[in-house]
Design a protein around this motif. Structure first.
Motif, PDB file in Angstrom:
ATOM      1  N   GLY A   1       0.818  -1.197   0.000  1.00  0.00           N
ATOM      2  CA  GLY A   1       0.000   0.000   0.000  1.00  0.00           C
ATOM      3  C   GLY A   1       0.852   1.247   0.000  1.00  0.00           C
ATOM      4  N   GLY A   2       0.246   2.359  -0.299  1.00  0.00           N
ATOM      5  CA  GLY A   2       0.954   3.634  -0.231  1.00  0.00           C
ATOM      6  C   GLY A   2       1.766   3.961  -1.458  1.00  0.00           C
ATOM      7  N   GLU A   3       1.626   3.207  -2.557  1.00  0.00           N
ATOM      8  CA  GLU A   3       2.362   3.510  -3.791  1.00  0.00           C
ATOM      9  C   GLU A   3       1.850   4.831  -4.375  1.00  0.00           C
ATOM     10  OE1 GLU A   3       4.859   1.738  -5.546  1.00  0.00           O
ATOM     11  OE2 GLU A   3       5.045   0.732  -3.605  1.00  0.00           O
ATOM     12  N   PRO A   4       2.680   5.551  -5.123  1.00  0.00           N
ATOM     13  CA  PRO A   4       2.243   6.807  -5.747  1.00  0.00           C
ATOM     14  C   PRO A   4       1.123   6.535  -6.770  1.00  0.00           C
ATOM     15  CG  PRO A   4       4.639   6.623  -5.773  1.00  0.00           C
ATOM     16  CD  PRO A   4       4.119   5.285  -5.360  1.00  0.00           C
ATOM     17  N   GLN A   5       0.338   7.575  -7.043  1.00  0.00           N
ATOM     18  CA  GLN A   5      -0.682   7.452  -8.067  1.00  0.00           C
ATOM     19  C   GLN A   5      -0.039   7.105  -9.407  1.00  0.00           C
ATOM     20  OE1 GLN A   5      -2.830  11.207  -7.951  1.00  0.00           O
ATOM     21  NE2 GLN A   5      -4.541  10.208  -6.867  1.00  0.00           N
ATOM     22  N   SER A   6      -0.788   6.320 -10.199  1.00  0.00           N
ATOM     23  CA  SER A   6      -0.266   5.862 -11.475  1.00  0.00           C
ATOM     24  C   SER A   6      -1.217   6.292 -12.597  1.00  0.00           C
ATOM     25  CB  SER A   6      -0.140   4.332 -11.465  1.00  0.00           C
ATOM     26  OG  SER A   6       0.280   3.854 -12.716  1.00  0.00           O
ATOM     27  N   ILE A   7      -0.617   6.824 -13.682  1.00  0.00           N
ATOM     28  CA  ILE A   7      -1.411   7.165 -14.853  1.00  0.00           C
ATOM     29  C   ILE A   7      -1.254   6.044 -15.864  1.00  0.00           C
ATOM     30  CG2 ILE A   7      -1.776   8.823 -16.720  1.00  0.00           C
ATOM     31  CD1 ILE A   7      -0.619  10.993 -14.941  1.00  0.00           C
ATOM     32  N   GLU A   8      -2.386   5.369 -16.170  1.00  0.00           N
ATOM     33  CA  GLU A   8      -2.343   4.243 -17.083  1.00  0.00           C
ATOM     34  C   GLU A   8      -2.898   4.642 -18.449  1.00  0.00           C
ATOM     35  OE1 GLU A   8      -0.703   1.549 -16.386  1.00  0.00           O
ATOM     36  OE2 GLU A   8      -0.263   2.234 -14.356  1.00  0.00           O
ATOM     37  N   ASP A   9      -2.989   3.671 -19.360  1.00  0.00           N
ATOM     38  CA  ASP A   9      -3.301   3.997 -20.754  1.00  0.00           C
ATOM     39  C   ASP A   9      -4.751   4.411 -20.959  1.00  0.00           C
ATOM     40  OD1 ASP A   9      -4.218   3.077 -23.639  1.00  0.00           O
ATOM     41  OD2 ASP A   9      -2.066   3.399 -23.767  1.00  0.00           O
ATOM     42  N   SER A  10      -5.677   3.509 -20.665  1.00  0.00           N
ATOM     43  CA  SER A  10      -7.088   3.835 -20.996  1.00  0.00           C
ATOM     44  C   SER A  10      -8.046   2.813 -20.388  1.00  0.00           C
ATOM     45  CB  SER A  10      -7.289   3.874 -22.517  1.00  0.00           C
ATOM     46  OG  SER A  10      -6.993   2.602 -23.086  1.00  0.00           O
TER      47      SER A  10
ATOM     48  N   GLU B   1      -9.315   8.034 -21.654  1.00  0.00           N
ATOM     49  CA  GLU B   1      -7.855   7.973 -21.764  1.00  0.00           C
ATOM     50  C   GLU B   1      -7.187   8.462 -20.484  1.00  0.00           C
ATOM     51  OE1 GLU B   1      -6.771   8.497 -26.369  1.00  0.00           O
ATOM     52  OE2 GLU B   1      -7.574  10.322 -25.467  1.00  0.00           O
ATOM     53  N   ALA B   2      -6.015   7.885 -20.229  1.00  0.00           N
ATOM     54  CA  ALA B   2      -5.118   8.278 -19.135  1.00  0.00           C
ATOM     55  C   ALA B   2      -5.806   8.320 -17.779  1.00  0.00           C
ATOM     56  CB  ALA B   2      -4.484   9.642 -19.440  1.00  0.00           C
ATOM     57  N   PRO B   3      -6.424   7.236 -17.355  1.00  0.00           N
ATOM     58  CA  PRO B   3      -7.017   7.233 -16.013  1.00  0.00           C
ATOM     59  C   PRO B   3      -5.950   7.269 -14.934  1.00  0.00           C
ATOM     60  CG  PRO B   3      -7.051   5.029 -16.937  1.00  0.00           C
ATOM     61  CD  PRO B   3      -6.572   5.919 -18.040  1.00  0.00           C
ATOM     62  N   VAL B   4      -6.209   8.022 -13.872  1.00  0.00           N
ATOM     63  CA  VAL B   4      -5.303   8.106 -12.721  1.00  0.00           C
ATOM     64  C   VAL B   4      -5.796   7.130 -11.667  1.00  0.00           C
ATOM     65  CG1 VAL B   4      -4.370   9.600 -10.937  1.00  0.00           C
ATOM     66  CG2 VAL B   4      -4.788  10.503 -13.243  1.00  0.00           C
ATOM     67  N   LEU B   5      -4.896   6.263 -11.187  1.00  0.00           N
ATOM     68  CA  LEU B   5      -5.289   5.245 -10.219  1.00  0.00           C
ATOM     69  C   LEU B   5      -4.594   5.461  -8.890  1.00  0.00           C
ATOM     70  CD1 LEU B   5      -5.058   3.448 -13.214  1.00  0.00           C
ATOM     71  CD2 LEU B   5      -6.540   2.123 -11.705  1.00  0.00           C
ATOM     72  N   THR B   6      -5.335   5.304  -7.810  1.00  0.00           N
ATOM     73  CA  THR B   6      -4.824   5.469  -6.449  1.00  0.00           C
ATOM     74  C   THR B   6      -4.716   4.104  -5.796  1.00  0.00           C
ATOM     75  OG1 THR B   6      -5.815   7.656  -6.251  1.00  0.00           O
ATOM     76  CG2 THR B   6      -5.245   6.515  -4.205  1.00  0.00           C
ATOM     77  N   ASP B   7      -3.586   3.846  -5.185  1.00  0.00           N
ATOM     78  CA  ASP B   7      -3.330   2.559  -4.533  1.00  0.00           C
ATOM     79  C   ASP B   7      -4.318   2.339  -3.382  1.00  0.00           C
ATOM     80  OD1 ASP B   7      -2.235   0.223  -3.642  1.00  0.00           O
ATOM     81  OD2 ASP B   7      -0.400   1.120  -2.843  1.00  0.00           O
TER      82      ASP B   7
ATOM     83  N   PHE C   1      -2.965  -1.221 -19.584  1.00  0.00           N
ATOM     84  CA  PHE C   1      -1.808  -0.741 -18.824  1.00  0.00           C
ATOM     85  C   PHE C   1      -0.917   0.144 -19.699  1.00  0.00           C
ATOM     86  CE2 PHE C   1      -3.090  -4.392 -16.407  1.00  0.00           C
ATOM     87  CZ  PHE C   1      -2.777  -4.081 -15.098  1.00  0.00           C
ATOM     88  N   PHE C   2      -0.411   1.220 -19.098  1.00  0.00           N
ATOM     89  CA  PHE C   2       0.619   2.056 -19.731  1.00  0.00           C
ATOM     90  C   PHE C   2       1.991   1.753 -19.143  1.00  0.00           C
ATOM     91  CE2 PHE C   2       3.149   5.980 -20.027  1.00  0.00           C
ATOM     92  CZ  PHE C   2       3.093   6.200 -21.398  1.00  0.00           C
ATOM     93  N   ASN C   3       1.978   1.336 -17.845  1.00  0.00           N
ATOM     94  CA  ASN C   3       3.217   1.048 -17.128  1.00  0.00           C
ATOM     95  C   ASN C   3       3.305  -0.445 -16.829  1.00  0.00           C
ATOM     96  OD1 ASN C   3       3.987   3.950 -16.664  1.00  0.00           O
ATOM     97  ND2 ASN C   3       2.059   3.912 -15.503  1.00  0.00           N
ATOM     98  N   ASP C   4       4.542  -0.917 -16.677  1.00  0.00           N
ATOM     99  CA  ASP C   4       4.745  -2.282 -16.199  1.00  0.00           C
ATOM    100  C   ASP C   4       4.554  -2.297 -14.686  1.00  0.00           C
ATOM    101  OD1 ASP C   4       5.369  -3.219 -18.700  1.00  0.00           O
ATOM    102  OD2 ASP C   4       7.538  -2.984 -18.446  1.00  0.00           O
ATOM    103  N   PRO C   5       3.618  -3.083 -14.161  1.00  0.00           N
ATOM    104  CA  PRO C   5       3.516  -3.178 -12.700  1.00  0.00           C
ATOM    105  C   PRO C   5       4.798  -3.786 -12.118  1.00  0.00           C
ATOM    106  CG  PRO C   5       1.551  -4.050 -13.760  1.00  0.00           C
ATOM    107  CD  PRO C   5       2.565  -3.863 -14.833  1.00  0.00           C
ATOM    108  N   GLU C   6       5.289  -3.240 -11.013  1.00  0.00           N
ATOM    109  CA  GLU C   6       6.482  -3.800 -10.333  1.00  0.00           C
ATOM    110  C   GLU C   6       6.128  -5.217  -9.901  1.00  0.00           C
ATOM    111  OE1 GLU C   6       9.463  -5.082  -8.040  1.00  0.00           O
ATOM    112  OE2 GLU C   6       7.509  -4.751  -7.093  1.00  0.00           O
TER     113      GLU C   6
END
Length: 583
Positions: free
Chosen positions: A82-91, A111-117, A150-155
């Motif tokens: 928990g507590g990861e920074p917000q992530s902007i994904e593809d769509s 497009e570009a939804p912002v996600l909160t952990d 996904f726009f980013n690779d999840p860790e």
């Protein structure tokens, strides 16, 4: 390429407080329904699916429970710690369905939804300024697809990603667009549950199964009520077995479970949706013709005794055995028999009602003999040859006057007043004096077709004629009867002759109106009552027996000495005469 999900190695329990909405607009209403495949909730175990790489997608196949609009999409986003920074994904995309696992036509794109952990992120707008709301129309039972890209690779160890529940991956509900594989069934790649990707549908007013007399339709509760139906609840389906079944009662008291339309088609009475059959349901109170009431009767039993069935489930204590009660003058009131009798009315039975029953109207009736009767209907008065004075009239206010003819003059008087004038003849209540105090006159048709011109009503009646007021004989065209004509001492007969035609034949006898040669008594009576060709005491016994009883046809032929067509005391002198003439 989609990697093995971390859910195979890590399972976390998320408290319900963590499932919050990032944006929850104030216009949300109770008609909104969250459509989901997953079961993730308070205290449930969820699995973080971090096997994705940039450019891949997770998608769910959802079904709309109503007619409405998709107004929001929800995605649960979670990391291990928990507590990861917000992530902007593809769509986030909304598609029409195609052959699973392939989505169909694109309906909407965010497009570009912002996600909160740690949040159940909700998206209601297509733009970051929140000015263009999501609104995708759908209909009840329509399948649609929501895809998260996904726009980013999840860790891969502790990073945030989409989440599934852990109670099994439903077939045909979850898909992944994996690099190198394309769209594939998520369950086949080892995903252990359903993606927590949801849609919010504004149903405006929820719908459900509405049971109507003609069958089941999907309607809102208000629509169903307006149509007189039975609403089975929000999101219920007409295809559910027995959803509109209820008790169907038949006239013999039997009962079965079926729909209202089937019940009506079979001649039954529907007891209501979900009503169970019972021993007493298809019986009720029966109002009997004598005004009493019997409990626990079937419709057939009640009808067989001429009663009025008051309905299934009724009881004599809760019904009133009313019927149409007719008072003098034709007024109608629904009363019990005892109430009607007490008021002096005529009760017409428990199956009658003033709404559909017409009470006969009565009035004064002036009879041919000059008397008057109150309370007679027009038909009753006419049957007595009287003159009906009108509805609700009385004898006291309607004296029975008629033409009183005397010495070439005429006055409209009662019969009693007319008899005080010497030589006066009362013509009856049906005739009034003519212009200039003239006595009514007309053609008089006699029984044998002869006509008397310028007859008075009284004179015509005295000869058993039919009076035609104001007509000449030519106008009256008196009908001439035909019948059998016997002659040659009864050995010959010609049918279809008028009395006048028969009289032209010497020694003939006309046998009466519509008489036939085959059945008429042409030979003159000889007194041989028993037909043994001998006239003796045995014939006397037969004659007396026929005279006092009911003579048959041949008795009349052999004993009707006065030729009046019947055997009566007028034939006794003739019978005695033939006996005395024996040698």
């Amino acid at each position: 390429m989609y990697r093995l999900p971390r859910a195979a190695r890590v399972c976390l329990v998320f408290p319900i407080a963590a499932l919050f909405c990032l944006v929850w607009p104030p216009q949300a209403i109770s008609a909104e329904i969250v459509v989901r495949n997953d079961s993730l909730g308070d205290g449930a175990t969820g699995a973080i699916q971090s096997g994705f790489v940039a450019g891949e997608s997770a998608a769910v196949w959802l079904t709309s429970p109503c007619d409405g609009n998709i107004v929001a999409i929800q995605v649960f986003w979670r990391s291990v710690l928990g507590g990861e920074p917000q992530s902007i994904e593809d769509s986030i995309s909304i598609f029409a369905p195609s052959n699973f696992p392939f989505p169909g036509q694109l309906l909407e794109l965010l497009e570009a939804p912002v996600l909160t952990d740690g949040a159940l992120n909700e998206y209601r707008y297509l733009d970051e300024n929140q000015t263009v709301p999501i609104s995708v129309p759908v209909v009840r039972d329509q399948v649609f697809v929501v895809s998260f890209k996904f726009f980013n690779d999840p860790e891969p160890v502790v990073g945030a990603s989409v989440v599934t529940d852990t109670n099994g991956c439903q077939a045909g509900k979850n898909a992944i667009n994996a690099i190198g594989l394309g769209w594939v069934n998520a369950c086949s790649l080892g995903v252990s549950g359903d993606f927590v990707i949801r849609a919010v549908i504004d149903c405006q007013e929820q719908q459900g199964a509405c049971c109507l007399p003609t069958g089941c339709q999907i309607k809102t509760a208000s629509q169903c009520a307006a149509m007189g139906g039975s609403y089975r609840g929000n999101n219920t389906n007409c295809n559910s077995p027995g959803i509109c079944d209820g008790a169907c009662c038949f006239s013999d008291g039997s009962c079965t479970q079926t729909t209202q339309s089937n019940c009506t088609n079979q001649g039954g009475t529907f007891g209501g949706v979900l009503t169970p059959c019972s021993a007493s349901l298809c019986r009720g109170a029966c109002c009997l013709p004598d005004g009493t009431c019997a409990n626990s009767q079937t419709p057939s039993q009640c009808a067989s005794v001429g009663g009025a069935y008051k309905g299934n489930g009724t009881n004599c204590a809760g019904v009133t055995c009313n019927g149409a009660c007719c008072a003098n003058g034709g007024a109608c009131t629904n009363k019990t028999q005892s109430q009607c009798d007490a008021s002096g009315g005529v009760w017409n039975g428990p199956s009658t009602s003033c709404a559909s029953f017409s009470c006969p109207v009565s009035g004064a009736c002036c009879l041919p003999d000059g008397s008057c009767q109150d309370g007679q209907t027009a038909a009753q008065c006419q049957a007595q040859g009287g003159v009906y004075k009108g509805d609700n009239t009385t004898c006291a206010s309607n004296p029975c006057v008629g033409a009183c003819c005397f010495a070439g003059s005429c006055l409209n008087l009662s019969k009693s007043d007319c008899t005080q004038i010497s030589g006066a003849v009362w013509q009856g209540p049906a005739y009034q004096c003519g212009a200039g105090n003239s006595c009514p006159s007309g053609a008089c048709c006699l029984p044998l077709g002869d006509c008397i011109a310028s007859s008075t009503p009284a004179s015509c009646a005295a000869q058993n004629g039919v009076f035609h007021s104001g007509q000449s004989c030519a106008q009256a065209n008196c009908p001439v009867p035909i019948g059998a004509c016997c002659f040659n001492n009864g050995t010959s007969c010609i049918g279809g002759l008028t009395p006048q035609q028969c009289a032209l034949i010497s020694g003939s006898q006309w046998k009466g109106v519509n008489s036939q040669c085959g059945s008429s008594c042409c030979p003159p009576p000889k007194g041989d009552m028993n037909g043994d060709l001998v006239l003796n005491g045995a014939d006397v016994q037969r004659f007396v027996k026929a005279l006092l009883g009911s003579p048959v046809g041949q008795d009349v032929c052999k004993g009707d000495f006065n030729s009046n067509g019947i055997l009566d005391t007028g034939d006794v002198p003739g019978f005695v005469g033939v006996l005395l003439s024996l040698p």
